[in-house]
Design a protein around this motif. Structure first.
Motif, mmCIF file in Angstrom:
data_model
loop_
_atom_site.group_PDB
_atom_site.id
_atom_site.type_symbol
_atom_site.label_atom_id
_atom_site.label_comp_id
_atom_site.label_asym_id
_atom_site.label_seq_id
_atom_site.Cartn_x
_atom_site.Cartn_y
_atom_site.Cartn_z
ATOM 1 N N PHE A 72 0.807 -1.219 0.000
ATOM 2 C CA PHE A 72 0.000 0.000 0.000
ATOM 3 C C PHE A 72 0.842 1.272 0.000
ATOM 4 C CE2 PHE A 72 -2.807 -3.212 1.982
ATOM 5 C CZ PHE A 72 -3.813 -3.189 1.022
ATOM 6 N N ALA A 73 2.117 1.145 0.382
ATOM 7 C CA ALA A 73 3.004 2.316 0.370
ATOM 8 C C ALA A 73 3.482 2.614 -1.046
ATOM 9 C CB ALA A 73 4.199 2.093 1.289
ATOM 10 N N LEU A 123 4.466 6.988 5.565
ATOM 11 C CA LEU A 123 3.124 7.565 5.575
ATOM 12 C C LEU A 123 3.096 8.901 4.843
ATOM 13 C CD1 LEU A 123 2.082 6.684 9.228
ATOM 14 C CD2 LEU A 123 1.153 5.708 7.116
ATOM 15 N N PHE A 124 4.182 9.648 4.935
ATOM 16 C CA PHE A 124 4.254 10.943 4.262
ATOM 17 C C PHE A 124 4.248 10.777 2.744
ATOM 18 C CE2 PHE A 124 6.802 14.397 2.371
ATOM 19 C CZ PHE A 124 6.009 15.485 2.762
ATOM 20 N N MET A 125 4.988 9.791 2.244
ATOM 21 C CA MET A 125 5.115 9.599 0.796
ATOM 22 C C MET A 125 3.999 8.749 0.197
ATOM 23 S SD MET A 125 9.238 9.131 0.160
ATOM 24 C CE MET A 125 9.550 7.975 1.505
ATOM 25 N N ALA A 126 3.390 7.888 0.986
ATOM 26 C CA ALA A 126 2.396 6.932 0.466
ATOM 27 C C ALA A 126 1.160 7.639 -0.098
ATOM 28 C CB ALA A 126 1.972 5.976 1.573
ATOM 29 N N PRO A 127 0.592 7.049 -1.174
ATOM 30 C CA PRO A 127 1.136 5.940 -1.971
ATOM 31 C C PRO A 127 1.972 6.462 -3.133
ATOM 32 C CG PRO A 127 -1.111 6.356 -2.645
ATOM 33 C CD PRO A 127 -0.793 7.369 -1.553
ATOM 34 N N VAL A 128 3.052 5.741 -3.444
ATOM 35 C CA VAL A 128 3.913 6.099 -4.574
ATOM 36 C C VAL A 128 3.609 5.143 -5.720
ATOM 37 C CG1 VAL A 128 6.279 6.348 -5.391
ATOM 38 C CG2 VAL A 128 5.716 6.921 -3.014
ATOM 39 N N ASP A 129 3.046 5.677 -6.797
ATOM 40 C CA ASP A 129 2.749 4.810 -7.940
ATOM 41 C C ASP A 129 3.859 4.883 -8.969
ATOM 42 O OD1 ASP A 129 2.378 7.311 -8.999
ATOM 43 O OD2 ASP A 129 0.286 7.024 -9.565
ATOM 44 N N GLN A 139 -8.599 6.731 -5.436
ATOM 45 C CA GLN A 139 -8.213 5.621 -4.564
ATOM 46 C C GLN A 139 -6.963 5.915 -3.733
ATOM 47 O OE1 GLN A 139 -7.958 1.831 -6.535
ATOM 48 N NE2 GLN A 139 -9.811 2.171 -7.731
ATOM 49 N N ARG A 140 -6.342 7.062 -3.980
ATOM 50 C CA ARG A 140 -5.116 7.370 -3.259
ATOM 51 C C ARG A 140 -5.352 7.487 -1.755
ATOM 52 N NH1 ARG A 140 -0.879 8.479 -6.448
ATOM 53 N NH2 ARG A 140 0.234 9.440 -4.727
ATOM 54 N N GLY A 141 -6.483 8.098 -1.392
ATOM 55 C CA GLY A 141 -6.809 8.220 0.027
ATOM 56 C C GLY A 141 -7.017 6.860 0.673
ATOM 57 N N ARG A 142 -7.645 5.945 -0.059
ATOM 58 C CA ARG A 142 -7.876 4.602 0.460
ATOM 59 C C ARG A 142 -6.562 3.849 0.644
ATOM 60 N NH1 ARG A 142 -12.229 1.253 -2.769
ATOM 61 N NH2 ARG A 142 -13.373 3.135 -2.157
ATOM 62 N N TYR A 143 -5.643 4.010 -0.308
ATOM 63 C CA TYR A 143 -4.328 3.384 -0.179
ATOM 64 C C TYR A 143 -3.603 3.913 1.052
ATOM 65 C CZ TYR A 143 -3.796 0.666 -4.490
ATOM 66 O OH TYR A 143 -3.893 -0.288 -5.473
ATOM 67 N N LYS A 144 -3.685 5.221 1.267
ATOM 68 C CA LYS A 144 -3.007 5.831 2.411
ATOM 69 C C LYS A 144 -3.598 5.329 3.733
ATOM 70 C CE LYS A 144 -0.807 10.259 3.335
ATOM 71 N NZ LYS A 144 0.386 9.992 2.525
ATOM 72 N N GLN A 145 -4.929 5.177 3.782
ATOM 73 C CA GLN A 145 -5.577 4.661 4.984
ATOM 74 C C GLN A 145 -5.131 3.236 5.277
ATOM 75 O OE1 GLN A 145 -9.758 5.127 4.264
ATOM 76 N NE2 GLN A 145 -9.772 7.312 4.766
ATOM 77 N N LYS A 146 -5.079 2.410 4.218
ATOM 78 C CA LYS A 146 -4.660 1.025 4.409
ATOM 79 C C LYS A 146 -3.190 0.951 4.803
ATOM 80 C CE LYS A 146 -8.106 -1.073 1.393
ATOM 81 N NZ LYS A 146 -8.357 -1.870 0.156
ATOM 82 N N CYS A 147 -2.396 1.854 4.256
ATOM 83 C CA CYS A 147 -0.988 1.923 4.635
ATOM 84 C C CYS A 147 -0.857 2.287 6.111
ATOM 85 C CB CYS A 147 -0.259 2.936 3.762
ATOM 86 S SG CYS A 147 1.517 3.031 4.059
ATOM 87 N N LEU A 148 -1.688 3.221 6.567
ATOM 88 C CA LEU A 148 -1.685 3.611 7.980
ATOM 89 C C LEU A 148 -2.050 2.435 8.873
ATOM 90 C CD1 LEU A 148 -1.594 5.654 10.296
ATOM 91 C CD2 LEU A 148 -3.955 6.297 9.727
ATOM 92 N N LEU A 149 -3.070 1.672 8.486
ATOM 93 C CA LEU A 149 -3.475 0.503 9.270
ATOM 94 C C LEU A 149 -2.353 -0.526 9.332
ATOM 95 C CD1 LEU A 149 -7.162 -0.007 8.053
ATOM 96 C CD2 LEU A 149 -6.394 0.872 10.267
ATOM 97 N N CYS A 150 -1.680 -0.736 8.210
ATOM 98 C CA CYS A 150 -0.550 -1.674 8.191
ATOM 99 C C CYS A 150 0.576 -1.195 9.099
ATOM 100 C CB CYS A 150 -0.032 -1.841 6.764
ATOM 101 S SG CYS A 150 -1.130 -2.758 5.667
ATOM 102 N N CYS A 151 0.829 0.118 9.072
ATOM 103 C CA CYS A 151 1.882 0.682 9.923
ATOM 104 C C CYS A 151 1.535 0.551 11.403
ATOM 105 C CB CYS A 151 2.122 2.144 9.559
ATOM 106 S SG CYS A 151 2.989 2.372 7.994
#
Length: 201
Positions: A72-73, A123-129, A139-151
């Motif tokens: 997700f990052a 978290l600052f850079m996510a998501p990097v496509d 979907q970028r916001g959703r990726y960032k949320q999932k990245c936060l949950l993983c972190c």
């Protein structure tokens, strides 16, 4: 991975030849087979290497911390599946090597600093496509949320390992997060210079 892509193509060719799926459906089945086999084979291979090197716990920690966060990052991707496989296994072996080399000698404060700094950068850079795997704006916001949950999940694991004084293990987790943030940075640099291409890793 190169192997799973090859196996998936063989399976789809067999299904098409036997008229189980139509030629128009092949690309969808190819993607699904490749995705499932890739995850199974890569995870099993990493864990098997960990078992053979007598570090199964470290291999398991690598899989449950770095892989979900990286998913997700985002970050850089190899130009071909063969290169992707080589890079993935090389990074795993390098992390094991660095852990065995520095886990006992690096000051604990430095380990914690690198861990939380890496998480902040992730978290600052996510998501990097990438050019070959664009993330739609919606979907970028959703990726960032999932990245936060993983972190947050990784922080919980890190805290448990710290509580039980498993220094080598939480050092490995810290190095994994550092690797993810470095990969993101490389991905952003590649995007900035427009040189990214190739297959998804």
């Amino acid at each position: 991975m190169y192997i799973t892509c090859h196996i998936s193509k063989k399976i789809c060719a067999m299904l098409t030849d036997n008229h189980i799926i139509s030629p128009e459906e092949t690309k969808f089945y190819l993607y699904c087979f490749d995705f499932v086999l890739d995850n199974i084979l890569f995870n099993a291979s990493i864990f098997l290497i960990g078992v053979l090197l007598d570090v199964p716990l470290q291999a398991a920690l690598y899989l449950i911390t770095m892989i979900p966060v990286k998913m997700f990052a985002g970050g850089a991707h190899a130009r071909s599946r063969m290169k992707c496989s080589m890079v993935s296994f090389s990074v795993f072996l390098l992390i094991l090597f660095l852990t065995s080399l520095f886990a006992e000698t690096m000051p604990q404060g430095m380990i914690h600093l690198s861990f939380f700094l890496s998480l902040f950068l992730i978290l600052f850079m996510a998501p990097v496509d990438t050019q070959n795997k664009r993330i739609p704006a919606g979907q970028r916001g959703r990726y960032k949320q999932k990245c936060l949950l993983c972190c947050l999940f990784v922080i919980a694991i890190y805290a448990i390992l710290q509580y039980y004084k498993c220094r080598e293990c939480y050092f490995l987790v810290s190095i994994c997060m550092m690797a993810v943030s470095i990969n993101q940075g490389i991905g952003m640099m590649i995007n900035a210079y427009g040189k990214q291409g190739g297959e998804r890793c």
